[in-house]
Write a protein that holds these residues in place. Structure first.
Motif, mmCIF file in Angstrom:
data_model
loop_
_atom_site.group_PDB
_atom_site.id
_atom_site.type_symbol
_atom_site.label_atom_id
_atom_site.label_comp_id
_atom_site.label_asym_id
_atom_site.label_seq_id
_atom_site.Cartn_x
_atom_site.Cartn_y
_atom_site.Cartn_z
ATOM 1 N N UNK A 1 8.648 0.450 -9.131
ATOM 2 C CA UNK A 1 8.213 0.507 -10.526
ATOM 3 C C UNK A 1 7.811 1.932 -10.897
ATOM 4 N N UNK A 2 8.063 2.303 -12.126
ATOM 5 C CA UNK A 2 7.656 3.619 -12.595
ATOM 6 C C UNK A 2 7.366 3.527 -14.081
ATOM 7 N N UNK B 1 -0.103 -0.216 4.016
ATOM 8 C CA UNK B 1 -0.725 -0.500 2.726
ATOM 9 C C UNK B 1 -0.136 0.419 1.648
ATOM 10 N N UNK B 2 0.004 1.690 1.999
ATOM 11 C CA UNK B 2 0.548 2.666 1.046
ATOM 12 C C UNK B 2 1.962 2.257 0.624
ATOM 13 N N UNK B 3 2.728 1.805 1.564
ATOM 14 C CA UNK B 3 4.106 1.384 1.281
ATOM 15 C C UNK B 3 4.109 0.203 0.310
ATOM 16 N N UNK B 4 3.185 -0.746 0.533
ATOM 17 C CA UNK B 4 3.101 -1.903 -0.361
ATOM 18 C C UNK B 4 2.719 -1.471 -1.779
ATOM 19 N N UNK C 1 2.532 1.824 -7.923
ATOM 20 C CA UNK C 1 1.848 3.114 -7.987
ATOM 21 C C UNK C 1 2.304 3.921 -6.782
ATOM 22 N N UNK C 2 2.898 5.067 -7.074
ATOM 23 C CA UNK C 2 3.451 5.847 -5.980
ATOM 24 C C UNK C 2 2.344 6.514 -5.178
ATOM 25 N N UNK D 1 -0.064 8.955 -10.337
ATOM 26 C CA UNK D 1 -0.129 7.936 -11.393
ATOM 27 C C UNK D 1 0.785 8.272 -12.550
ATOM 28 N N UNK D 2 1.532 7.282 -13.027
ATOM 29 C CA UNK D 2 2.308 7.460 -14.244
ATOM 30 C C UNK D 2 1.349 7.293 -15.432
#
Lengths: 344, 808
Positions: free
Chosen positions: A249-250, B22-25, B31-32, B168-169
């Motif tokens: 998602x982005x 967790x980061x991958x999930x 959220x990247x 964050x976008x």
């Protein structure tokens, strides 16, 4: 008579054997086979022979004549071959000396990248559309769901010419223009490659001018799984069958839902390395389902039509694909850089 | 946003995943996670020690000898830090400990005194300098009194923490807070969010007795709450809070400031603490600034304000730029005893304006700019008040003095599961959609496939069906979507005729030996005026300039690619690459308006430049420099392939050689120029002899012969005749050819020059030009008489029109 012909034959063959040049042979030919030669003479004198001997002697004379002629031809071939061989020996060269270069130019790496991308999408039924590099604020922003007070629309980020005109910051306005041209009642399936401009200071990873290839597909019943399928097909053809893709998602103002697409890292096969920042994935492009506001503004009813859009940066893709360390290389046009990508 | 996992664990159970898993999930759900930081490499054998005694080293001025109680024993340790003192609790690396950087601690003797370990600074324990509390950069770290001697330091210093760095976008400002992140992670892991406990022990006095709130700019500031906390003690904040702030990249300062920052990070709600005594009024007045009003902000800058800026005032003068930064006059310091605590909602637009005008971004403004959660504003104030009560010994006055017109209503989005599935290409069941909404913490009503979801106010990005669609899709998992291909009617893709022609022309140019260059469209205003083709210059184009260029170098849109291409030649020449041929096919921008209001006309032009040697074959001593006729040959080859015929006329142009430049016409339409650049241009670009052309590709694309007609291959022999004509120097080859073609009749197939001669045997001012004439009739054998007749006609015509005589 017979004896005479036999001895003429022997004599002639000896002379032929001794001949060294084409001229020597010619004089043998003239002296034995010529109109005033001894064999002709024999044939002329046949009238004096008894009738029963004539055919025998005539046949023999012709045979001798034939033997001599053949011997001359044979010898001639040998002499000619020898002459050719002598000539060839004189002509021999050092084949290891350097060649005379053939002057051929070649395309810019970005042109190659873009053509390759174009061809892949053309194969999937996309048309290629282009549009102006100086855009109106409306097409560059507003028609793409970036209204005037949108934070992403800072004057600081774009090269404005007047309040209403600017250097396009993406090729998305071509999408809006195409949808407008199709008047909301016809499917759109297009990609738009081209130059775009951002108010960035040039450094290793930023360039105030760069390329984009964006794509758009609008029709009835376009699904997000179609986006995934099309991008997957593109990625496998462009980067190789063995590469995996993943969508995350982005956010983009002109798509909802929005995605970013990663491909599995080729360097480490997804194990994690410095190229992929230890994630095993490399971000390649962004996209999503066309935002209903964008469809509405272009005259497409979002209740009936849906679509997907995506965009990628040929520089970034080239940098990843070839390990190029500085985006400025693309615009410096150093011959040593350009030449590397003229290879097949 | 930096997210400490130890901190996050306070609000949501993180389960047993590794930080990487967790980061991958989180990344896959929306959220990247850009990076994963481990606060410090493991330090084994480092414990809290109590300095029982500390005295000077007998043999070294700068060293101290300390007796340090490390729990079960007391160790003698030599320490070089200037701040070590008796009575401190410090971090002691025991013999056998390994510090970051594989630094092993051993028993040793320093200047003759035994040392059994090392007293450590935070830096030595592997904490990055940027996060260290102010003043602790040098010297050893001193623990507060409540830590237990002999215990491992890891828990006290949060050294086992892992920080996730979020990219964050702009739509996900809800994740600018630990609680927002907790909701996100709870949705991913299907866990519950635990909200912080707020326990207020309010005094009898009322906040409203101390402060009134008067908001004049009601639209800009729909909520303003003022809390009062008396009798506070300003001191360092508790160690755990300092650790969390450092983990989030914020430097600890004192308990009051730290608490406002802590709540900002926890709730995403910026707060501001004023020193009430320095505020010096019983009223908060929120209004627009007046023109040229000034304020000294906390960063010691005087800011000049105007009517576009919202300010907090004490009724007289500004004490803060709302949502951005407080004033230095009312700053909390060591002597502060009463705090006026502001919890407010400021309109994003207003804050954005101040940020932009003052180039002043802060943690506060970053959150106000995106819009904070209206339902958490007051709660965040209460949370801070309760922390001040606990960690600053403050007395919280009852209630809050407030102005409140804030819209706290929840948006609702209606949708059907059928539509979700149609758009995603999925078959998610109604129940599954319900489960996803539960995970997200959205309440909803369901009637079969019809849903009405109520959106929490922290998620201001969700307003319509498509936003909901994304929520469902991302929790369902983008990787669960199928790979499908579009079902709509198939169409053939392809290039337009003009796009194909572009590719053709490019490959021709490359076959002709030139490399493609791509130069910048933005050039300097000076360069934009150079080498502009006559037919472009004749419309008097205005250089199109950017309103705010970043540099003069890239300030103006080009009218030709040539100036930047010459710069490219120059760049390469300077790097010992002097034999060059480049071309570029790209847009130039022609505006005829004096003041640009409309989009300029974008013309696609083909430009090329050649310099140096074209052919070099060293060991055979073959060298051929580029020249006019080479570049003209490149052009002619192109024109031939496009089926167009060009004519050339001498032309005078700025920057070009006056005797070696031609304007190019196709059917009497000027389309560009070709020639040698002027020696002065050469010099300006540091080049040797250089030849260029610039032509209008768009025009070529309209006139080229796109379907060449079949022409019979001649079966009958042609007849060739030569003629050498003596004419004045001023007569051009083009003049003669024109006359020859006009008078030769239809049998003349081609005419070309094979010799030009001047000198011996010719009068001064005369030259001889020799032409080869080729006659052909595809349908029959020609007779000598026919050719002779044409030849006669030609010689008569050139004699008449150009005073040409036959060269004997």
């Amino acid at each position: 008579m017979k004896e005479k012909l036999e001895s003429l034959k022997q004599e002639a063959l000896e002379q032929i054997d001794q001949a060294q040049t084409a001229d020597d042979l010619q004089s043998v030919r003239v002296s034995y086979l010529g109109k005033k030669g001894p064999i002709t003479e024999v044939l002329r004198g046949m009238g004096k022979l008894p009738a029963e001997e004539r055919p025998v002697v005539g046949e023999l004379a012709n045979k001798v004549r034939q033997v001599i002629a053949e011997a001359i031809d044979e010898k001639k071939a040998i002499i000619e071959e020898k002459a050719i061989n002598e000539q060839l020996e004189k002509e021999s060269i050092d084949v290891t000396l350097p060649a005379r270069p053939v002057h051929v130019g070649g395309p810019h790496l970005l042109t190659r990248m873009i053509s390759e991308i174009e061809d892949l999408f053309i194969g999937m039924g996309f048309e290629v559309r282009e549009g102006p590099e100086v855009e109106t604020d409306y097409y560059n922003f507003e028609a793409l769901n970036l209204p005037k007070d949108h934070p992403a629309r800072d004057m600081q980020d774009s090269f404005y010419i007047t309040e209403e005109l600017l250097m396009r910051t993406h090729t998305s306005p071509v999408q809006a223009r195409t949808m407008n041209a199709y008047k909301g009642n016809k499917p759109v399936k297009m990609i738009c490659p081209g130059k775009v401009y951002r108010r960035d200071t040039d450094d290793a990873t930023h360039s105030h001018q760069f390329m984009q290839v964006e794509g758009l597909y609008v029709d009835k019943n376009v699904r997000m799984s179609d986006l995934k399928g099309v991008l997957n097909q593109f990625a496998k053809q462009f980067f190789g069958e063995e590469r995996e893709i993943r969508l995350r998602p982005s956010f983009f103002p002109f798509t909802e839902p929005s995605v970013e697409m990663d491909i599995s890292c080729k360097v480490c096969q997804g194990e994690g390395c410095s190229v992929c920042k230890k994630t095993g994935w490399i971000e390649i492009l962004g996209g999503g389902m066309v935002h209903p506001r964008v469809l509405e503004m272009a005259g497409y009813d979002p209740e009936i039509y849906s679509g997907f859009a995506f965009g990628m940066g040929p520089e970034r893709i080239a940098m990843l694909k070839y390990g190029i360390d500085d985006i400025r290389h693309f615009y410096t046009n150093d011959r040593r850089f350009l030449k590397q990508y003229h290879q097949a | 946003m930096l997210v400490s996992l130890n901190w996050l664990e306070q609000y949501v159970n993180l389960g047993n995943d590794t930080p990487e898993a967790l980061a991958e999930k989180i990344t896959k759900t929306g959220i990247e996670v850009d990076a994963i930081h481990h606060v410090a490499q493991k330090s084994e054998g480092v414990v809290v020690g109590y300095v029982e005694d500390c005295y000077g080293h007998p043999n070294a001025d700068k060293l101290n000898v300390c007796d340090v109680n490390v729990g079960e024993e007391s160790l003698q340790i030599v320490c070089g830090a200037p701040n070590v003192a008796k009575g401190q609790k410090v971090a002691v690396a025991l013999p056998g400990a390994v510090l970051p950087g594989n630094f092993k601690i051993k028993k040793t003797k320093l200047r003759g005194v035994e040392s059994n370990g090392m007293i450590c600074s935070l830096n030595e324990l592997g904490i990055e300098e940027a996060y260290l509390p102010k003043g602790s950069e040098d010297g050893i770290f001193v623990f507060p009194d409540d830590v237990e001697v002999g215990q491992s330091i890891t828990q006290y210093l949060n050294l086992d923490d892992v920080i996730l760095e979020f990219d964050l976008t702009p739509n996900r400002s809800d994740a600018l807070s630990m609680l927002g992140v907790a909701y996100e992670v709870a949705a991913i892991l299907d866990e519950e969010v635990k909200l912080p406990l707020i326990e207020l022990d309010e005094s009898n006095e009322k906040a409203t007795d101390y402060i009134d709130v008067d908001v004049q700019a009601k639209e800009d500031n729909p909520y303003y709450g003022a809390f009062m906390v008396k009798n506070i003690t300003v001191k360092p904040s508790p160690l755990w809070m300092r650790n969390y702030l450092m983990a989030a990249g914020i430097r600890p300062i004192n308990n009051v400031v730290d608490i406002t920052n802590f709540v900002l990070l926890e709730y995403g709600q910026p707060l501001h603490a004023f020193d009430y005594d320095k505020f010096n009024a019983k009223q908060v007045l929120v209004r627009r600034a007046t023109k040229d009003e000034t304020i000294n902000t906390l960063d010691d800058q005087e800011r000049v304000l105007n009517e576009e800026h919202l300010v907090i005032t004490n009724g007289e003068k500004p004490t803060a730029i709302a949502g951005v930064m407080g004033g230095s006059d009312s700053e909390v310091d060591e002597s502060t005893t009463t705090v006026l605590l502001e919890a407010a909602y400021f309109e994003p637009k207003r804050v954005r304006r101040a940020v932009k005008d003052h180039q002043l971004r802060s943690e506060s403004s970053a959150r106000f700019e995106k819009g904070v959660d209206p339902n958490r504003v007051k709660e965040a104030g209460q949370r801070a008040a309760s922390l001040l009560q606990t960690y600053a010994n403050g007395q919280v006055l009852e209630g809050v003095s407030e102005f409140d017109q804030l819209d706290r209503s929840h948006k609702q989005v209606e949708f059907t599961s059928a539509r979700v599935n149609a758009r995603l290409g999925t078959s998610i069941s109604d129940d599954q959609i319900g489960i996803i909404l539960d995970k997200l913490g959205f309440t909803y009503q369901q009637d079969g496939e019809n849903f009405v979801a109520t959106i929490p106010t922290r998620r201001q990005d969700i307003v319509r069906f498509e936003d909901m669609l994304e929520e469902v899709a991302r929790i369902y998992g983008y990787d669960q979507l199928d790979y499908t291909l579009p079902q709509g009617a198939q169409q053939a893709g392809g290039l337009t005729q003009k796009q194909s022609l572009k590719r053709y022309v490019k490959s021709y140019m490359e076959g002709a030996g030139l490399m493609e260059a791509i130069t910048y469209s933005l050039t300097s205003e000076a360069r934009s005026q150079q080498l502009v083709s006559p037919e472009v210059a004749s419309v008097h184009p205005t250089p199109v300039r950017l309103s705010m260029p970043m540099s003069e170098e890239h300030s103006t849109l080009r009218l030709s690619a040539l100036p930047e291409m010459l710069a490219t030649l120059s760049y390469n020449s300077a790097r010992k690459q002097q034999d060059l041929g480049f071309y570029e096919l790209g847009s130039v921008f022609v505006s005829k308006e004096l003041n640009v209001t409309k989009q300029p006309e974008e013309q696609t032009r083909l430009a090329a430049a050649l310099t140096g040697q074209w052919l070099t074959h060293a060991w055979q001593q073959e060298v051929k420099k580029v020249d006019f006729f080479l570049i003209k040959g490149v052009l002619e080859g192109l024109f031939e392939r496009l089926g167009v015929k060009a004519t050339y006329k001498p032309v005078q142009m700025d920057g070009m050689h006056p005797g070696r430049t031609a304007q190019i016409y196709i059917d009497s339409v000027p389309v560009g120029f070709v020639g040698q650049i002027h020696p002065l241009t050469q010099k300006a670009y540091n080049l040797k002899e250089t030849y260029v052309f610039d032509i209008d590709f768009d025009h070529l694309a309209t006139v080229y012969d796109d379907v060449p007609r079949f022409e019979k291959i001649a079966r009958y022999p042609s007849i060739s005749r030569d003629v050498a004509l003596v004419v004045d120097e001023s007569v051009t080859a083009h003049d003669l050819i024109e006359t020859i073609e006009q008078h030769a009749g239809h049998l003349l197939k081609s005419v070309h020059v094979f010799d030009q001669y001047q000198g011996d045997n010719l009068e001064d001012g005369k030259k001889s030009l020799a032409f080869n004439l080729l006659y052909l009739d595809p349908d029959r054998t020609l007779t000598d008489d026919e050719v002779e007749a044409s030849y006669q006609a030609i010689t008569e015509a050139v004699a008449k029109e150009h005073q040409a005589s036959l060269r004997s």
